[in-house]
Design an enzyme around this catalytic site. Structure first.
Site, PDB file in Angstrom:
ATOM      1  N   SER A   1     -64.143  12.404  70.636  1.00 58.06           N
ATOM      2  CA  SER A   1     -62.933  11.677  70.260  1.00 58.06           C
ATOM      3  C   SER A   1     -62.969  11.426  68.758  1.00 58.06           C
ATOM      4  CB  SER A   1     -62.903  10.329  70.994  1.00 58.06           C
ATOM      5  OG  SER A   1     -61.936   9.487  70.423  1.00 58.06           O
TER       6      SER A   1
ATOM      7  N   LYS B   1     -75.397   0.575  64.465  1.00 57.00           N
ATOM      8  CA  LYS B   1     -74.152   0.144  63.820  1.00 57.00           C
ATOM      9  C   LYS B   1     -74.346  -0.044  62.320  1.00 57.00           C
ATOM     10  CE  LYS B   1     -71.254   0.052  67.238  1.00 57.00           C
ATOM     11  NZ  LYS B   1     -70.063   0.922  67.243  1.00 57.00           N
TER      12      LYS B   1
ATOM     13  N   GLU C   1     -55.104   9.936  73.032  1.00 60.54           N
ATOM     14  CA  GLU C   1     -55.763  11.175  72.599  1.00 60.54           C
ATOM     15  C   GLU C   1     -56.215  11.993  73.818  1.00 60.54           C
ATOM     16  OE1 GLU C   1     -59.713  10.631  70.978  1.00 60.54           O
ATOM     17  OE2 GLU C   1     -59.338  12.128  69.434  1.00 60.54           O
TER      18      GLU C   1
ATOM     19  N   GLU D   1     -57.581   6.069  72.155  1.00 61.48           N
ATOM     20  CA  GLU D   1     -58.375   7.077  72.877  1.00 61.48           C
ATOM     21  C   GLU D   1     -57.681   7.540  74.156  1.00 61.48           C
ATOM     22  OE1 GLU D   1     -62.523   6.291  72.916  1.00 61.48           O
ATOM     23  OE2 GLU D   1     -62.986   8.203  73.879  1.00 61.48           O
TER      24      GLU D   1
ATOM     25  N   CYS E   1     -74.523  -0.978  75.693  1.00 57.54           N
ATOM     26  CA  CYS E   1     -74.820  -1.907  74.595  1.00 57.54           C
ATOM     27  C   CYS E   1     -75.571  -3.154  75.061  1.00 57.54           C
ATOM     28  CB  CYS E   1     -73.531  -2.334  73.904  1.00 57.54           C
ATOM     29  SG  CYS E   1     -72.491  -0.959  73.411  1.00 57.54           S
TER      30      CYS E   1
ATOM     31  N   GLU F   1     -67.651   8.306  55.910  1.00 56.93           N
ATOM     32  CA  GLU F   1     -66.374   8.515  56.616  1.00 56.93           C
ATOM     33  C   GLU F   1     -65.712   7.192  57.003  1.00 56.93           C
ATOM     34  OE1 GLU F   1     -69.349   9.672  57.639  1.00 56.93           O
ATOM     35  OE2 GLU F   1     -69.252  11.762  58.300  1.00 56.93           O
TER      36      GLU F   1
ATOM     37  N   CYS G   1     -67.613   5.919  70.582  1.00 58.22           N
ATOM     38  CA  CYS G   1     -67.806   4.554  70.070  1.00 58.22           C
ATOM     39  C   CYS G   1     -69.266   4.187  69.865  1.00 58.22           C
ATOM     40  CB  CYS G   1     -67.108   3.533  70.956  1.00 58.22           C
ATOM     41  SG  CYS G   1     -67.528   3.715  72.663  1.00 58.22           S
TER      42      CYS G   1
ATOM     43  N   GLU H   1     -73.764   3.380  61.072  1.00 58.92           N
ATOM     44  CA  GLU H   1     -72.319   3.674  61.128  1.00 58.92           C
ATOM     45  C   GLU H   1     -71.582   2.993  59.979  1.00 58.92           C
ATOM     46  OE1 GLU H   1     -69.994   3.085  64.912  1.00 58.92           O
ATOM     47  OE2 GLU H   1     -68.819   1.788  63.605  1.00 58.92           O
TER      48      GLU H   1
END
Ligand code: SF4
Ligand code: SF4
Length: 498
Positions: free
Chosen positions: A234, A273, A196, A193, A422, A281, A214, A276
């Protein structure tokens, strides 16, 4: 959004819609501050005037991978609506009748606020136990930074107790074959990151502001409500998915294990999560990065079922190849941590030197404040303006401000769905209302103690990170890194809007 309904109009439509899942009487909300008083609602704290007025509840789709509701326990108190609307900015921000799906970013904050225990995470404990007991499977598990400062609470320890090495011992006692550290893959995320971000700053200004990726609750929120900003996200996978991807590639190769025989489990403070992990993907070469996600609360149930007492278990060390972490990787669990970690390595990538002490104790981006602002001076890059935002209702306010003004004064914006990041995730231990705010502060304090005590403070100094680039990825943003560590997004706007 121009096609958003006002709250008043929304409630009027809800009241007349007859949609299953909404209660018989929908009232306006009281003025108490959302999220500030813990998960037990006001009406249970003192006066005892139960039963309360029925206020409706959020809809939960049967196929929601993150949360579910036991209707027998639901008392229609409306606390889930309070959390979903006032803290997360989801409920009330889409038109009715519902279009293609029930709006939900899978954050689990409603489960934290539900006083009757009706809403819980959708549990995967049996799936994980079955994998452990299957001798043909190599079951690896990773532990998130926020879990390492909260799991102790489920075993009667003080909030803020650091139990990372105890968790490793407990997971090995419970039968997992290898235990890895999500803080390792947080370091990997930062390598990608930071590279990037510098690329975007210098060569792709149309992708500025750079938005972090994230947090899966935030990512889905962006896909639903701000799809025009998806190209600013990102492309880095989250630490959870990066670790899963390297487990089934780099680690499998090193160990000579068929990826088909690996079961990748993660322990997360977060119900999103689970969503996710199931995203199409999040796979490489036909292998899903993460097979099962357990919340911090679920891990406590699993360990107790296995009769593993966290307070008595021997400490143990993370397994090698994917087990070392820097202080930067350890602070991902708190709002501002991703930013601070990224700036440390961006500074190194731009200058060839580690950042000054002020950037290793970067107080302006720390703490529970909803939106924090800071500026980082990076030689050769310039003055980088940064915002850090937690709580999706706060994200809505911030992004709507950017849209109204037509430009962003920030070049880098960190978003975390849950207030405080988190450490306050929807899968974390619940606490009494009078204690939860203090518990969150103690978890944050523990996260930064972990950073200060780390032998290395920067992701690029992590020896196992250097090894994985030397042996596998070559360099950040390489073709191989793009294949395994980066992802794309899905425009979900038309699932809620015409
Ligand atoms: S907070 Fe829990 S008990 Fe209250 S309405 Fe929502 S699901 Fe039902
Ligand atoms: S998980 Fe989050 S978005 Fe989904 S209903 Fe609960 S509070 Fe709302």
């Amino acid at each position: 959004m121009s096609n958003n309904l006002s709250r008043r109009k929304f409630l009027k439509v809800v009241a007349g819609s007859g949609i299953a899942g909404f209660g018989v009487m929908v009232t306006g909300c009281k003025g108490e501050s959302p999220g500030g008083k813990g998960w037990i609602p006001d009406q249970y704290q003192g006066k005892g005037d139960f039963p309360v007025a029925l206020k409706g509840r959020v809809s939960i789709a049967a196929d929601n991978p993150s949360i579910e509701r036991d209707d027998e326990k639901c008392i229609l108190c409306g606390q889930c609506i309070e959390a979903c609307e006032k803290v997360m900015g989801v409920y009330g921000n889409y038109p009715l009748p519902l279009k293609k799906e029930v709006a939900c970013v899978n954050c689990g904050q409603c489960s934290m606020w539900c006083p009757s225990g009706a809403i819980t995470e959708k549990r995967n404990i049996k799936d994980v136990l079955a994998a452990i007991e299957d001798s043909s499977k190599h079951v690896v598990v990773q532990t998130a930074p926020a879990t390492k400062v909260s799991l102790g609470e489920e075993f009667g320890m003080e909030p803020g107790s650091i139990v990372g090495e105890k968790i490793v011992g407990a997971l090995k006692a419970a039968g997992f074959d290898a235990v890895f550290d999500t803080c390792f893959s947080a370091d990997l995320t930062i390598m990608e990151e930071a590279a990037e971000f510098i690329h975007r700053l210098t060569k792709a200004q149309d992708e500025i502001p750079h938005l972090t990726s994230c947090c899966p609750g935030w990512v889905k929120y962006c896909e639903y409500f701000y799809p025009e900003l998806m190209h600013n996200l990102s492309t880095c996978k989250s630490p959870q998915s990066m670790l899963g991807a390297v487990v089934k590639s780099y680690y499998a190769q090193k160990k000579g294990i068929n990826p088909e025989d690996i079961v990748s489990v993660s322990i997360m403070p977060c119900t999103a999560k689970k969503f996710e992990a199931a995203r199409p993907e999040m796979e490489v070469d036909g292998h899903q990065d993460t097979d099962f996600v357990l919340t911090t609360r679920e891990l406590a149930v699993l360990l107790k079922y296995k009769k593993v007492d966290l307070t008595k278990v021997e400490d143990a060390q993370y397994d090698s190849a994917l087990g070392e972490s820097s202080g930067a990787g350890r602070i991902f669990g708190a709002s501002g941590g991703v930013t601070e970690a990224a700036v440390r390595t961006a500074y190194f990538m731009a200058t060839g030197s580690n950042p000054p002490d002020a950037l290793l104790e970067w107080k302006p981006v720390r703490g529970m404040t909803a939106v924090k602002e800071a500026t980082a001076d990076i030689p050769g890059v310039g003055s980088v303006s940064i915002a850090v935002c937690s709580g999706l209702k706060n994200a809505r306010d911030l992004l709507d401000g950017i849209k109204a003004s037509g430009h962003s004064k920030w070049q880098f914006i960190e978003f975390m769905a849950c207030p405080g990041g988190c450490i306050g995730g929807g899968g974390q231990p619940k606490a009494d209302a009078s204690l939860i705010a203090d518990a969150k502060l103690k978890r944050i304090d523990a996260i930064y103690r972990e950073d200060v005590n780390a032998p290395k403070r920067c992701s690029h100094d992590n020896a196992e990170i250097k090894a994985i680039y030397k042996d596998f990825f070559e360099k950040p943003l390489s073709e191989k890194a793009e294949k395994y560590l980066h992802t794309s997004y899905t425009n979900r706007h038309d699932r809620l809007f015409d």
